[in-house]
Design a protein around this motif. Structure first.
Motif, PDB file in Angstrom:
ATOM      1  N   GLY B 304       0.831  -1.197   0.000  1.00 43.04           N
ATOM      2  CA  GLY B 304       0.000   0.000   0.000  1.00 43.04           C
ATOM      3  C   GLY B 304       0.859   1.237   0.000  1.00 43.04           C
ATOM      4  O   GLY B 304       1.844   1.311  -0.722  1.00 43.04           O
ATOM      5  N   ARG B 317      -7.396   2.012   3.869  1.00 42.37           N
ATOM      6  CA  ARG B 317      -7.036   1.814   2.463  1.00 42.37           C
ATOM      7  C   ARG B 317      -5.531   2.041   2.226  1.00 42.37           C
ATOM      8  O   ARG B 317      -4.970   1.530   1.254  1.00 42.37           O
ATOM      9  N   GLU B 321      -3.834  -0.131  -0.591  1.00 31.83           N
ATOM     10  CA  GLU B 321      -3.884   0.516  -1.897  1.00 31.83           C
ATOM     11  C   GLU B 321      -2.753   1.520  -2.017  1.00 31.83           C
ATOM     12  O   GLU B 321      -2.556   2.358  -1.134  1.00 31.83           O
ATOM     13  N   HIS B 337      -3.428   9.336   0.145  1.00 28.19           N
ATOM     14  CA  HIS B 337      -4.870   9.079   0.045  1.00 28.19           C
ATOM     15  C   HIS B 337      -5.687  10.156   0.739  1.00 28.19           C
ATOM     16  O   HIS B 337      -6.879  10.281   0.489  1.00 28.19           O
TER      17      HIS B 337
END
Lengths: 530, 341
Positions: B304, B317, B321, B337
């Motif tokens: 990630g 996330r 990710e 993010h």
């Protein structure tokens, strides 16, 4: 090694500076002369000059350098100065006593049978018996033989008035033609009775004091008690010699001189052996021999070796050979080692892998047995000594490169990662220039040290091989094969001049190389400040 | 091994050259193989540079900051094609892909892009005189006629604050600052357009640092140079840079105008990093953001977002990710993010 550096300018005197700086005043601006702490007044030393300076500060290194210089002058210039060649042999005359003749005083009867008569050994034995028993006749096969004493040790044997034979201890030696029985008989009779002449068949013969039988002027033969037999087939003792010899024996002399027909005067030694009742005569003859193992003298300052060659000259030429072999071997080693080590270090990966495995394999080769086998093979093939020397250099060179390759590779591996190498790449400088201008100069210090050290060990190796008879061969000299002359304890203890100088030369050369190598290592390594 | 395939698929559309940028870097990756095992095969990669994207305008200076080992130096060297082949991404220098050039073309291009190294002691060949070090590449590339060569070198040295008589001296006779001047002169002698300054002042003391930075600034104005200024010294970077990129574990996490970044850092890592700048006022209260844990290994970076292990604002996330670069404000890019909305 590297180009000379122009930046060795010394501190300039102040006035000159002033002038210079005034001259430089193109724009008319006033320029100050160099102040005392101006940078430009500082003496600038290149890295090489600094190394030199450090090297010459090291006393041991300078001593080593001097030792090497001495050895070089000795070997390379000494050979030129020396009046002798390296394989020039020297001879000397030596008195050698050689068995010449054997002399026996005859103590047995010698028999001469009259013409047409037989006087066999059985009759000789009967006669001997009769003489011993002082009888005046003896019987043989039913015949009575009369024995007549003609004189001292001189008998004649006859039967019924017929002369059979004569028996005498004196011997009539014919000179040239055979002397007839009658002449012999009369001559012996005259000799025994010390008469000066005798007559045979109405012919007058003379007999002089020395026992010569004369027919007028010609000498037919001579009467003598001695039997002279030559020691070898080529010796024919002359009549005069025999007479001289007899006189000497009669006078109980042990030595006498005699001038032969060829006009050469030789000395002769006479020795009497009472058990065989013989005199053996030895001729002292001057023989032309190699002047081997001559002690140091004016002509040969360090004497001569077993082949009668001048030791000093051979040492000089030997040094030449040893040093040249050392240098060529190290050059071969270095060229191979730098190229292969450089390739391995610079390109890395599979090239490095391959070359380093080859190096590993070379390290596994037992060099001494290999060289000994190759030396024996060359012996068998009767390789010319000169070519053999080249082979020796090649073999030693090919066996020695892996150590240098390893060193160069290691150095280059570490240098390659330095930022100045990245900088050359960033500047787009050619690979060849990067290697030869940036990498190699930085490897050279270690290389020089290793090469200097390995020069010493190569010379030792060469000496070892030559000593074992596998290296440099006669007629070429090398310090190793000079020492090789010492093949017995006798030579070692009695002829010190054969091996000690060569050993000292080896010692000085190798020690010199090691001192210089150590000095260079310390000089190149700035951390070694003493 | 799977990574390289991925990269090739990613960059299918070609990078479009914009003439205002001297250097365009997109998604640059440089992995170093880790060898191990019995037969020495590749068991993994150190992802030194793992996706760096930025554009550098002509005549400007970009500062590249980050903590030790984050891949700043490798980025600089990879751009100059000094670290072997890249693993992925594009480097367009004056519109030409640097890694597509032949050796000959590359050598010619070398004069246009130069580097100044961090360590002025090991970056000068100890056995060459300074004049040779500076002039070698000039002669190699035939940049000036032979007759003018000496004058040219004198001029370059003079530009960099060196005396002509220094030419015959050897690197060991110079101080660190003077050596760095020699390095700059070496780079400048080739008349480049772009210079990677790889921590050029970190080995020098502060007064010399100032001299060198001023020298670099003067030279930039005089020669219209473009700098990629790599440093871990944030105050130096603030002083010299027009734009700043912040790197963390091989990623360029934030990139923008110097003023924007220093006033308004967006990425949590940038915030933490800038909070560590000392303020020369004993009464000032420092709001330091102290990061927990240590920097993960670049051989095995977290999945990630690479920063999620130490991020105070870590979301669910972030752990799975990977964030992509977004232009949050005009000319201010961030990889996080938090700014997805």
């Amino acid at each position: 090694m590297q180009k000379e550096n122009p930046n060795m300018h010394d501190i300039k005197p102040l006035e000159e500076d002033v002038q210079e700086s005034r001259m430089a005043d193109a724009n008319g601006q006033e320029k100050e002369p160099y102040s005392l702490n101006d940078d430009r007044r500082v003496k600038v030393l290149s890295p090489n000059a600094m190394v030199m300076q450090r090297f010459f500060r090291n006393r041991l290194a300078v001593l080593g350098l001097i030792m090497l210089l001495v050895m070089f002058v000795f070997s390379f210039i000494g050979g030129l100065i020396s009046p002798y060649g390296q394989d020039e042999q020297f001879y000397r005359y030596e008195d050698q006593m050689k068995e010449y003749v054997g002399v026996v005083r005859n103590n047995d009867f010698r028999y001469t049978s009259a013409e047409g008569q037989k006087f066999d050994t059985m009759m000789q034995a009967e006669f001997q018996l009769a003489v011993n028993e002082e009888r005046d006749n003896f019987e043989h096969k039913g015949t009575i033989y009369d024995v007549t004493k003609e004189g001292e040790d001189f008998y004649s044997i006859s039967t019924d008035g017929t002369m059979m034979a004569i028996a005498a201890k004196d011997i009539v030696n014919a000179e040239g033609a055979e002397v007839s029985f009658d002449v012999k008989y009369e001559a012996l009779k005259a000799y025994t009775n010390e008469e000066e002449s005798f007559t045979v068949n109405g012919k007058e013969y003379g007999l002089d004091e020395e026992g010569n039988i004369l027919d007028g002027e010609t000498v037919l033969g001579y009467v003598s008690r001695f039997v002279v037999s030559s020691a070898s087939a080529d010796v024919v003792p002359s009549r005069v010699f025999k007479e001289e010899l007899e006189i000497a024996i009669d006078n109980d002399e042990t030595e006498f001189m005699f001038t032969g027909e060829d006009g050469v005067e030789n000395s002769y030694q006479i020795s009497y052996d009472p058990t065989t009742l013989t005199w053996s005569v030895k001729q002292g003859k001057e023989t032309y021999v190699y002047d081997s193992y001559a002690s140091p003298n004016k002509a040969h300052w360090l004497g001569t070796d077993s082949n009668g060659m001048d030791m000093l000259t051979r040492l000089m030429y030997g040094g030449r050979v040893s040093l040249i072999i050392g240098f060529i071997v190290v050059i071969i080693e270095t060229v191979l080692g730098v190229i292969l080590g450089g390739l391995a270090g610079y390109f890395g990966k599979w090239v490095d892998m391959l070359i380093m495995r080859i190096v590993d394999i070379f390290y596994c080769i037992p060099s001494l047995p290999l060289i000994i086998i190759l030396g024996a093979a060359m012996d068998a093939a009767k390789v010319d000594p000169m070519i053999r020397m080249f082979y020796l250099m090649l073999i030693l060179g090919f066996l020695g490169w892996p150590a240098i390759a390893r060193l160069v590779r290691g150095q280059i591996l570490s240098l390659r990662e330095q930022e100045f190498m990245a900088a050359t790449e960033a500047c787009g400088i050619r690979v060849s220039r990067r290697i030869f201008k940036h990498l190699i100069p930085n490897v050279i210090p270690q290389l020089i040290v290793t090469c200097t050290m390995s020069l010493g060990s190569t010379i030792i190796m060469e000496a070892t091989l030559s000593f074992l008879g596998m290296g440099v061969k006669f007629p070429f000299a090398s310090w190793g094969n000079i020492i090789n002359d010492v093949n017995s304890a006798y030579v070692m203890t009695h002829y010190w001049f054969v091996w000690i100088p060569a050993g000292i030369c080896l010692l000085i050369a190798v020690l010199g190389f090691n001192f210089v190598g150590d000095g260079l290592r310390d000089a190149f390594d700035p951390k070694m400040k003493r | 091994m799977g990574d390289s395939k991925e990269i090739k698929q990613e960059n299918q559309e070609p990078l479009v050259y914009d003439p205002q940028y001297i250097l365009m870097v997109r998604d640059l990756k440089k992995y170093f193989p880790i060898k191990g095992g019995m037969v020495s095969h590749v068991v993994g990669h150190v992802k030194a540079v793992d996706g760096v994207t930025f554009n550098l305008k002509r005549g400007t200076t970009m500062g590249l900051v980050g903590e030790s080992g984050c891949g700043k130096t490798t980025t600089g060297r990879t751009i100059l094609r000094l670290a072997g082949e890249k693993t992925g991404g594009d480097v367009l220098f004056n519109g030409k892909e640097v890694y597509d050039l032949t050796n000959k073309e590359m050598r010619a291009l070398r004069t246009k892009m130069q580097i100044i190294f961090q360590d002025p002691f090991s970056s000068l060949s100890p056995r060459l005189p300074v004049g040779e070090i500076i002039g070698e590449a000039v002669r190699e590339h035939g940049l000036v006629p032979k007759a003018e060569f000496d004058d040219y070198i004198d001029k370059v040295m003079d530009n960099c604050g060196l005396q002509p008589f220094h030419k015959d001296r050897y690197p060991h006779e110079f101080s660190g600052g003077q050596r760095q001047r020699i390095c700059i002169a070496r780079a400048l002698a080739l008349n480049p357009e772009f210079i990677v300054c790889d921590e050029p002042v970190s080995a020098l003391d502060v007064s010399i640092q100032a001299q060198i930075i001023n020298l670099l600034n003067e030279l930039q104005e005089e020669h219209k140079l473009t700098y990629l200024f790599i440093s871990h010294d944030l105050s130096v970077v603030e002083h010299i840079s027009d734009t700043v990129g912040v790197m963390y574990l091989g990623n360029l996490v934030e990139y923008g105008e110097t003023a924007d970044i220093f006033k308004n850092p967006l990425h949590p890592y940038t915030k933490a990093l800038f909070s560590a700048i000392p303020i020369p006022d004993p009464k000032a209260k420092m709001n330091r953001i102290v990061l927990e844990g240590s920097i993960p290994s670049p051989a095995n970076p977290p999945k990630g977002c690479k920063f999620h292990t130490r991020c105070a604002q870590c979301m669910e996330r972030c752990k799975t990710e990977e964030p992509v670069q977004k232009e949050v404000e005009p000319g201010h890019y961030v990889v996080c993010h938090l700014y997805d909305q």
